[in-house]
Design a protein around this motif. Sequence first.
Motif, PDB file in Angstrom:
ATOM      1  N   VAL A  99      37.339  28.293  27.898  1.00 35.18           N
ATOM      2  CA  VAL A  99      36.451  29.161  28.630  1.00 35.18           C
ATOM      3  C   VAL A  99      36.526  30.460  27.928  1.00 35.18           C
ATOM      4  N   LEU A 100      36.555  30.387  26.536  1.00 33.42           N
ATOM      5  CA  LEU A 100      36.393  31.457  25.682  1.00 33.42           C
ATOM      6  C   LEU A 100      35.473  31.109  24.311  1.00 33.42           C
ATOM      7  N   LYS A 101      34.823  32.087  23.724  1.00 37.26           N
ATOM      8  CA  LYS A 101      33.960  31.836  22.741  1.00 37.26           C
ATOM      9  C   LYS A 101      34.044  33.223  21.849  1.00 37.26           C
ATOM     10  N   ALA A 102      33.489  32.962  20.797  1.00 39.77           N
ATOM     11  CA  ALA A 102      33.453  34.390  19.871  1.00 39.77           C
ATOM     12  C   ALA A 102      32.760  35.618  20.730  1.00 39.77           C
ATOM     13  N   GLY A 103      33.574  36.472  20.297  1.00 36.93           N
ATOM     14  CA  GLY A 103      33.050  37.858  21.052  1.00 36.93           C
ATOM     15  C   GLY A 103      33.742  38.086  22.100  1.00 36.93           C
ATOM     16  N   PHE A 146      40.544  45.541  31.863  1.00 39.02           N
ATOM     17  CA  PHE A 146      39.376  44.813  31.807  1.00 39.02           C
ATOM     18  C   PHE A 146      38.324  45.610  30.920  1.00 39.02           C
ATOM     19  N   LEU A 147      37.738  44.827  29.860  1.00 37.63           N
ATOM     20  CA  LEU A 147      36.438  45.383  29.046  1.00 37.63           C
ATOM     21  C   LEU A 147      35.336  44.378  29.509  1.00 37.63           C
ATOM     22  N   PRO A 148      34.213  45.171  29.095  1.00 38.54           N
ATOM     23  CA  PRO A 148      33.042  44.441  29.584  1.00 38.54           C
ATOM     24  C   PRO A 148      32.822  42.837  29.180  1.00 38.54           C
ATOM     25  N   ASN A 149      33.556  42.436  28.096  1.00 41.88           N
ATOM     26  CA  ASN A 149      33.706  41.176  27.610  1.00 41.88           C
ATOM     27  C   ASN A 149      34.995  40.341  27.870  1.00 41.88           C
ATOM     28  N   THR A 150      35.550  40.767  28.758  1.00 40.69           N
ATOM     29  CA  THR A 150      36.640  40.046  29.247  1.00 40.69           C
ATOM     30  C   THR A 150      36.464  38.927  29.987  1.00 40.69           C
ATOM     31  N   ARG A 151      36.827  37.718  29.613  1.00 40.28           N
ATOM     32  CA  ARG A 151      36.453  36.359  30.453  1.00 40.28           C
ATOM     33  C   ARG A 151      37.646  35.486  30.908  1.00 40.28           C
ATOM     34  N   ALA A 152      38.724  36.126  30.749  1.00 36.44           N
ATOM     35  CA  ALA A 152      39.792  35.037  31.158  1.00 36.44           C
ATOM     36  C   ALA A 152      41.128  35.975  31.305  1.00 36.44           C
ATOM     37  N   VAL A 153      41.966  35.495  32.024  1.00 34.38           N
ATOM     38  CA  VAL A 153      43.419  36.142  32.212  1.00 34.38           C
ATOM     39  C   VAL A 153      44.207  34.923  32.198  1.00 34.38           C
ATOM     40  N   MET A 154      45.172  35.246  31.450  1.00 34.52           N
ATOM     41  CA  MET A 154      46.276  33.899  31.231  1.00 34.52           C
ATOM     42  C   MET A 154      47.686  34.587  31.808  1.00 34.52           C
ATOM     43  N   VAL A 155      48.052  33.850  32.648  1.00 40.18           N
ATOM     44  CA  VAL A 155      49.681  34.326  33.193  1.00 40.18           C
ATOM     45  C   VAL A 155      50.434  33.245  32.936  1.00 40.18           C
ATOM     46  N   GLU A 156      51.782  33.362  33.165  1.00 42.36           N
ATOM     47  CA  GLU A 156      52.993  32.479  33.318  1.00 42.36           C
ATOM     48  C   GLU A 156      53.733  32.740  34.485  1.00 42.36           C
ATOM     49  N   ALA A 157      54.224  31.937  35.244  1.00 43.55           N
ATOM     50  CA  ALA A 157      54.882  32.515  36.424  1.00 43.55           C
ATOM     51  C   ALA A 157      56.087  31.446  36.532  1.00 43.55           C
ATOM     52  N   PRO A 158      57.413  32.006  36.517  1.00 46.86           N
ATOM     53  CA  PRO A 158      57.828  33.193  36.038  1.00 46.86           C
ATOM     54  C   PRO A 158      57.780  33.323  34.437  1.00 46.86           C
ATOM     55  N   HIS A 176      38.580  37.678  39.550  1.00 54.01           N
ATOM     56  CA  HIS A 176      37.342  36.946  40.177  1.00 54.01           C
ATOM     57  C   HIS A 176      36.580  38.233  40.263  1.00 54.01           C
ATOM     58  N   GLY A 177      36.640  39.301  40.585  1.00 54.81           N
ATOM     59  CA  GLY A 177      35.942  40.368  41.039  1.00 54.81           C
ATOM     60  C   GLY A 177      35.196  40.800  39.672  1.00 54.81           C
ATOM     61  N   ARG A 178      35.733  40.528  38.498  1.00 59.65           N
ATOM     62  CA  ARG A 178      35.311  41.016  37.398  1.00 59.65           C
ATOM     63  C   ARG A 178      34.683  40.082  36.698  1.00 59.65           C
ATOM     64  N   GLY A 179      34.371  38.881  37.297  1.00 58.59           N
ATOM     65  CA  GLY A 179      33.834  37.481  36.770  1.00 58.59           C
ATOM     66  C   GLY A 179      34.530  36.777  35.770  1.00 58.59           C
ATOM     67  N   ALA A 180      35.951  36.938  35.839  1.00 65.33           N
ATOM     68  CA  ALA A 180      36.982  36.428  34.935  1.00 65.33           C
ATOM     69  C   ALA A 180      37.732  35.167  35.497  1.00 65.33           C
ATOM     70  N   ALA A 229      35.879  25.737  37.234  1.00 61.60           N
ATOM     71  CA  ALA A 229      36.450  25.468  35.882  1.00 61.60           C
ATOM     72  C   ALA A 229      36.288  24.095  35.414  1.00 61.60           C
ATOM     73  N   TRP A 230      36.451  23.284  36.138  1.00 59.79           N
ATOM     74  CA  TRP A 230      36.572  21.731  35.713  1.00 59.79           C
ATOM     75  C   TRP A 230      35.500  21.324  34.797  1.00 59.79           C
ATOM     76  N   PRO A 231      34.176  21.641  35.044  1.00 61.58           N
ATOM     77  CA  PRO A 231      33.142  21.203  34.041  1.00 61.58           C
ATOM     78  C   PRO A 231      33.609  21.665  32.655  1.00 61.58           C
ATOM     79  N   ARG A 232      33.949  22.876  32.492  1.00 62.37           N
ATOM     80  CA  ARG A 232      34.050  23.407  31.065  1.00 62.37           C
ATOM     81  C   ARG A 232      35.321  22.723  30.561  1.00 62.37           C
TER      82      ARG A 232
END
Length: 394
Positions: A99-103, A146-158, A176-180, A229-232
């Motif tokens: 889900v991530l790329k350079a930049g 969030f930044l303009p180029n934020t593409r993903a958020v990684m969490v761990e619970a707990p 999701h509101g930010r497109g990430a 997300a599955w296709p990626r």
Amino acid sequence: MASPSDHPLAPETTLVTAGRDTAAQNGFVNPPVVHGSTVLYPTAADLHAHRGEFQYGRHGSPTTRALQQALTALEGPNCAGVGLAPSGLAAISTALLAVLKAGDHVLVCDSVYRPTRAFCDDLLGRYGVETSYFDPLIGGAIDALFLPNTRAVMVEAPGSQSFDMPDIRAIAEVAHGRGALVLDDNTWATPLFHRSLDQGVDISIQAATKYLGGHSDILFGTISANAAAWPRVAEAIRLLGVCAGPDDVFLALRGLRTLSVRLAAHQRAGLEMAHWFKARPEVARVLYPALPDDPGHAIWRRDFTGASGLFSVVLKPVPQAAVDTMLDSLKLFGMGYSWGGFESLVIPFDCSSYRTATRWAPEGPTLRFHIGLESTDDLKADLDRGFAALGAAR
């Protein structure tokens, strides 16, 4: 084996029945363990069209298909596919690369599994991906990070070791509101106790080395994803050549069949031992979301259906040498960097050197315990001896 259309199966039944086709397996209960790389095509036309359910060993076999079908059923209706990896860290790194790329910029929970942090800081950093860490308790206020180029958020619970409980629903709504996309390390609870894809997560990851395998004899990882997300994820698995060996796939499938009874036992013993630790005069706090007074308990009750046998204990101030004496005196608690098997484990830890968004400053030394399947009376007797050694060494 399909469930009756008018009666959805309980998760415990799904674990036993999903991914099984006894007719196709010549009546055998378990699928065959297929060892193979080459798949032969019957005709040149089939070869040119890449026709057939299986085309090459790296892309799957009847053994991997059985496990993927079973895990997809366990994850629930929001799961569009499940990928298999040779370790939990391989599953995490593959999902992030998908889900991530350079930049790009990724937001990562400050209490995330330490090897995940190393992957983000080292390899992703070299490839031009920026990582920022956030307080796991930030909730919807994550919007400010969030930044303009934020593409993903990684969490761990707990959270790993410190057991902070993030509000995944609030974080996912903002992301999701930010497109990430949102990725969750769901190893602690497994999809049996936490269907994170139902909580707004796009990619749910397990170190199946732990509870899915359940016997401390495999290294394994799974990546479950929703339709967005599955296709990626599938593309990344294919391009990176990620695959798991057939024997480990079979052992993971075997472990899956008993996951419900094992996790129920780990939960019962974990709760009992957590309460026992709380009553010890040597203990300052127990970090376990299933405890009613834990800061993350309300979110755990809302989003989870159970707890596993892993938690941490904060001791009252005592020299590290005394803690080491305690650890060396234990007979039933092994010292090792894993968990989720049938055996009880303990490790000392200190998060202070690898937290950047939050400050780790407990009252005293900290220990992470995994409560296995031994008698809790025997475990308590072992710890009684350990605490006696701790007191004598102070």
